[in-house]
Design an enzyme around this catalytic site. Sequence first.
Site, PDB file in Angstrom:
ATOM      1  N   SER A1000       2.950  34.467  23.803  1.00 27.71           N
ATOM      2  CA  SER A1000       4.060  33.904  23.064  1.00 27.71           C
ATOM      3  C   SER A1000       3.542  33.138  21.840  1.00 27.71           C
ATOM      4  CB  SER A1000       4.900  33.015  23.991  1.00 27.71           C
ATOM      5  OG  SER A1000       6.119  32.688  23.385  1.00 27.71           O
ATOM      6  N   ASP A1120       8.239  39.139  26.328  1.00 27.47           N
ATOM      7  CA  ASP A1120       7.314  38.014  26.311  1.00 27.47           C
ATOM      8  C   ASP A1120       6.416  38.055  27.543  1.00 27.47           C
ATOM      9  OD1 ASP A1120       6.091  35.498  26.355  1.00 27.47           O
ATOM     10  OD2 ASP A1120       7.742  34.621  25.225  1.00 27.47           O
TER      11      ASP A1120
END
Length: 1481
Positions: A1000, A1120
């Site tokens: 991320s 993610d």
Amino acid sequence: MDVLELLRASANGCYNTIFSDAWSQYVSQQITSSLYLYIALGILTVLFVAWFIYFKRLARLRLRDEIARSLNAVTSASGGDLRGLRFRKRDKMLFYGRRMLRKMKNVSGQMYSSGKGYKRRAVMRFARRILQLRRENMPLEMRTVEPPAEYLEETIEGSDRVPPDALYMLQSIRIFGHFEKPVFLKLCKHTQVLELMAGDYLFKITDADDSVYIVQSGMINVYISNADGSTLSLKTVRKGESVTSLLSFIDVLSGNPSYYKTVTAKAMEKSVVIRLPMQAFEEVFRENPDVMIRVIQVIMIRLQRVLFTALRNYLGLNAELVQNHMRNKSITISGHLNSQSQSSQSMRQQTTATATGGTSATALGGQQLPAAVPSLPLQRQPPPPTIAPPLRHSREEHTLSGPNPNPNSGNNVQLPEVHGDAPNIDIYHQQQHGGSTSTGNLSTRRGSLVQPSIGGGGGGSTAQEGGCAAAGAPTIDMRLIQSSAVESLRKELGLPNEDAHIIEPFVEVRELEPNVTLITEGNADDVCIWFVMTGTLAVYQGVADATRSSTATTKSDKSDLLIHFVHPGEIVGGLAMLTGEASAYTIRSRNNSRVAYIRRAAIYQIMRQRPRIVLDLGNGVVRRLSPLVRQCDYALDWIFLESGRAVYRQDESSDSTYIVLSGRMRSVITNPGGKKEIVGEYGKGDLVGIVEMITETSRTTTVMAVRDSELAKLPEGLFNAIKLRYPIVVTKLISFLSHRFLGSMQTRGSTGAPGAPVEANPVTHKYSTVALVPITDEVPLTPFTYELYHSLCAIGPVLRLTSEVVRKQLGQNIFEAANEYRLTSWLAQQEDRNIITLYQCDNSLSPWTHRCMRQADVILIVGLGDRSHLVGKFEREIDRLAMRTQKELVLLYPETTNAKPANTLSWLNARPWVTKHHHVLCVKRIFTRKSQYRINDLYSRVLLSEPNMHSDFSRLARWLTGNSIGLVLGGGGARGAAHIGMLKAIQEAGIPIDMVGGVSIGALMGALWCSERNITTVTQKARQWSKKMTKWFLQLLDLTYPITSMFSGREFNKTIHDTFGDVSIEDLWIPYFTLTTDITASCHRIHTNGSLWRYVRSSMSLSGYMPPLCDPKDGHLLLDGGYVNNLPGHLWRYCRASMSIAGVFPPFCDYRDGHLLLDGCYTNNVPADVMHNLGAAHIIAIDVGSQDDTDLTNYGDDLSGWWLLYKKWNPFTSPVKVPDLPDIQSRLAYVSCVRQLEEVKNSDYCEYIRPPIDKYKTLAFGSFDEIRDVGYVFGKNYFESMAKAGRLGRFNQWFNKEPPKRGNHASLNEYTFIDLAQIVCKLPETYAVNTAEIFSEDEDCDGYISEPSTLNTDRRIQVPRAGNSLSLSEAEMDSDVEIDFRSDSKKDKATQSTPPAPGKDNEDKTDAVDRIPLLTLERPLTDQQQQHSDETDEQETPRAMKDGTNTMTTQTTSPTTDAGSEWAGSESELEKENKNVNTKN
């Protein structure tokens, strides 16, 4: 992720006005009732659809009415009759033609447009036409090529040219060393073939132990008999294996053959066994004494390496390997009478002098010894002495068959104490104020022994072990002590009386105080033969551990384990003397003692005159060993494997385990579909196959040799026998296996996941030997090797070897096949003494380059990053020679240019055999063109400076030695700004960063650091990106219909792409990976190559906010990566994929396979386990993710939503903490991430750090500077506290803070291989006159003939078997036909490349030289030369090379030249040789 939290964070982070607060409150209230919003949207949609349908229907009705009106008008105009109207002919032809063409077009479209994927392509074309999408240019992809079959498959070659019995014999006797063809044929004449039926004994107890047995067919069981009559199997000998004992071999050669006491061998089925009597070696040794000495040395070396390594390091046996004391030993110490200086009466008085506190000989023996007795025998026990020759040492009862008085004994073996009343064999002693004059031979030579000498003028003040000497004790003449020591050592060495003068000049005597260290473990300088005259010596050994580094040289005395005592009349030090290696023990004086000793150089001079003393020394070592060692010697096997040979295969029965002594092994598993995968690799000191043997399961993998390797085979029977006898072995193995399984459990998380690279397998990234190969002649290979060597010196002892250095140490003809044993033994010892050895190859396929390929664990292919990426012919040959060896690409860049790495994919696609690459930024001096002499002179000064631990060379050095430091950055939105502050704190703490992984926002920050490596530039780019994320109007423009996500992701992609550009992960300075969640395959994916911005974007795709990123490789949808692991091409793409927050940004489609990628935080928000699998030994993991509230309200068995709404809107009631629907979905998504995070926190390889940033929201990008400062302050204080607590050393414990001293960067002269055969038999170095001819011949051959396992016999000499002997007939053994012992492939290759045969004259000269005995090849030395040689051997003065590296003193009679001139001369000779080779070619 909670939408409410994101919108609040956006508002709070960007605006602080009343309007923004009111707006955020209004939006929050509206979103709280999202159900009503969805209902309203649904109603509006239904109304819109209804209106649309109504409008279309109304339009259709109006059109129909108009058509009806037109028809009515036409009808009225024609009077209502339409029969007269018709179409024109041209209109008809046009109509039917168009209709036909329309049908033909449909048919052709079906013919050419049908097939697999047609519908999908049609839909995509329709979508592009409707949405007007543009297909952007896809980046260059990395070509995925499966490794060659040889990389994962073993070599299966037949031996058609060698009879099976001859091949088995070759493989069996190679444990005694390398035998030339004439020697092997002589041994074949003595073989016998035995045919056994099932149940027949091959040998049994009381039979003579004097033969080597080789099983040609069938199966033999070797077992031991216990005292109660039961038996215990040691091993099962199958086809091609042998039964022999190295210790019995020495017994036979020394004239003391033994018999089988507890070991028996019986045929389990009908078997054919070849018997080779050990007496056959005596005939060979008489004709070739150098072969005998070499065999004894090989036996001692393998005894030390195989037996002691297996039993000591892995089974925990130390004191059990040697006898604690010698019983029934009668020692004779002679005192020569010197009639010229003293009378018989005075001699008699001196011989009756006391040795301990005034005790006389009468008191010891009970009678007066006559003066005519030339020797005075004494025993340890009080009975009267007897005049008798020394008896053989009896053995301590350390066996596998006898009862164990202390079953829990292991490392804590109680040894018999020897107190002050122990008898001494030296009956002479000195008076405290004596004044005897010593002889000239007693001049004390001071080495590293730190003990007092024998006083001035021959007298001295020495306290004896029995107590203080009486003041009136008689004085002893030092000449008598000296003569006593000489006579005792003469008998120990097995020399006759007339040879006493040979050792007399070399015998030295020392008086020792208690706790004086004679030699330390691992010391090779002070190796001597020690003979105890009075007192006692204690032998210690460091506590052995299988995981202990062999390079550790410093340890406290408390860690030493007492092995045994050396009593008066015993000798110690023979093992290190014969092996030529460092001492395996630490020897200290236990009390006041007197010892006589002979130094190593002197022993070798004695060996030159009397080579037979090697047998007596070897026999002394064997007598000291316990019967346990002899029993293990029958079961333990030494195995040599060439590259590609299998140790064992999958699904075979597991009846043994293997210890890697040298080399490298690879474990490969074959899946049910037939695909093969690497499971792991094993290096020196690793234990292979132990789990299957203990669990009694079949082999789960196939283990093969990556390069030439040596292994020790430990059978299951021997293991069980030792287990029953010494239970401490079980504890040792439990500890060993626990550490192994614990490590495998900690690294199991990401292994085997789809998309994981080859490096994700648990392969040990720790190499012992590294070969350096240049791609072109322009590569500055020598400066590169020096720089890498300089960085490696900070980690531990390292050695750099080139062809010039090896020739200088071992002679110009060292690369000839006759010197194979000497070269391999010397290289093996150098590898044992250093943590890593650098083999610098030549720029051509020379014999040295072939040797480097065979010795290397890994090959570094060095090239210039700014030059052409084309593959040269030399590089392809390297891949052909070492197909199984791992190869890594190193690209060099000059420091003067600011260019970054680019076009790395082209380099890698052109070299599919490369498994990893490194970008190295080089200082200016590397690319400066200088002569070899000037380069050596330059780096002789550079090596004295402290290396830069943050340089790329140090990073490469840590990778090669398994000390890489990894940095893992977790996800957390705007809280990721703390990563920048932590990076600055890490840099100020002096911690290097070798690998980076992120998820991320951590993927973004980590990619910035790997690309820039400058904290200022990284901070600026991170701040600019955060500022773009605060522009709310761009976010509003990116809003879309919330089917997959709230935002389209177009503007988010643009911000990441603008930050990185079209950069690939392969072009980063530091190895980097990011982790995403693949929602197509429902797993996490690790990206180590490809588009950087895309995979960073994928790792940031939070569900619900961004659509998943479609992987362009396979079309999988990526989210993610934090959903599975919140800590871990073109670069920006994978950064974008790692930031694909589900629901906010759409999943990112991978451009390689089409998979959809989302934020990696859903699977692993702190991927420290992935970093560990990729090779990082020490990891710093920084977590900035949000923490879930675990303090929730217990609302009972049911829950009413109206009650929650009442509690929420009523300000007068206490609030409740109950998760809502988005929160529950978020917690479910992060379940695996939380579990993975707990494992990371509890691991021992990771330093988990969490800055105090919980008060900042996920989208508070406007607080970048504030969050960064929080991370910096916390990190600075954290690392300062670690430094004060001493925990910071785990990240630089290998680094040598002190600059290296002069001469410490090379240890060739400090310790080198000692070839006893060359020293004793004075084999001279033969220097070729025309070295160019030697080079041209060597370059044509393909390596060496190194081991008999590949030896094949020419078909011309194969004749039928004659008699009970080998398949080689008498005619073959006596014939002059050359036997080609090479494998089929190598021989065919050599046949094609062999140069024309030499002329008749040269052939006759060669044969004439070969027929000369070895001992007559040396010119006799004059007295002056002999004296000069003796002084050189005694002083052992090393010579230093001009370049700062030491060289070994060779046994030659040529005068020593200046070091600088030697280097200059060798360089000029090498240039001439290369010119001659080029001219000849």
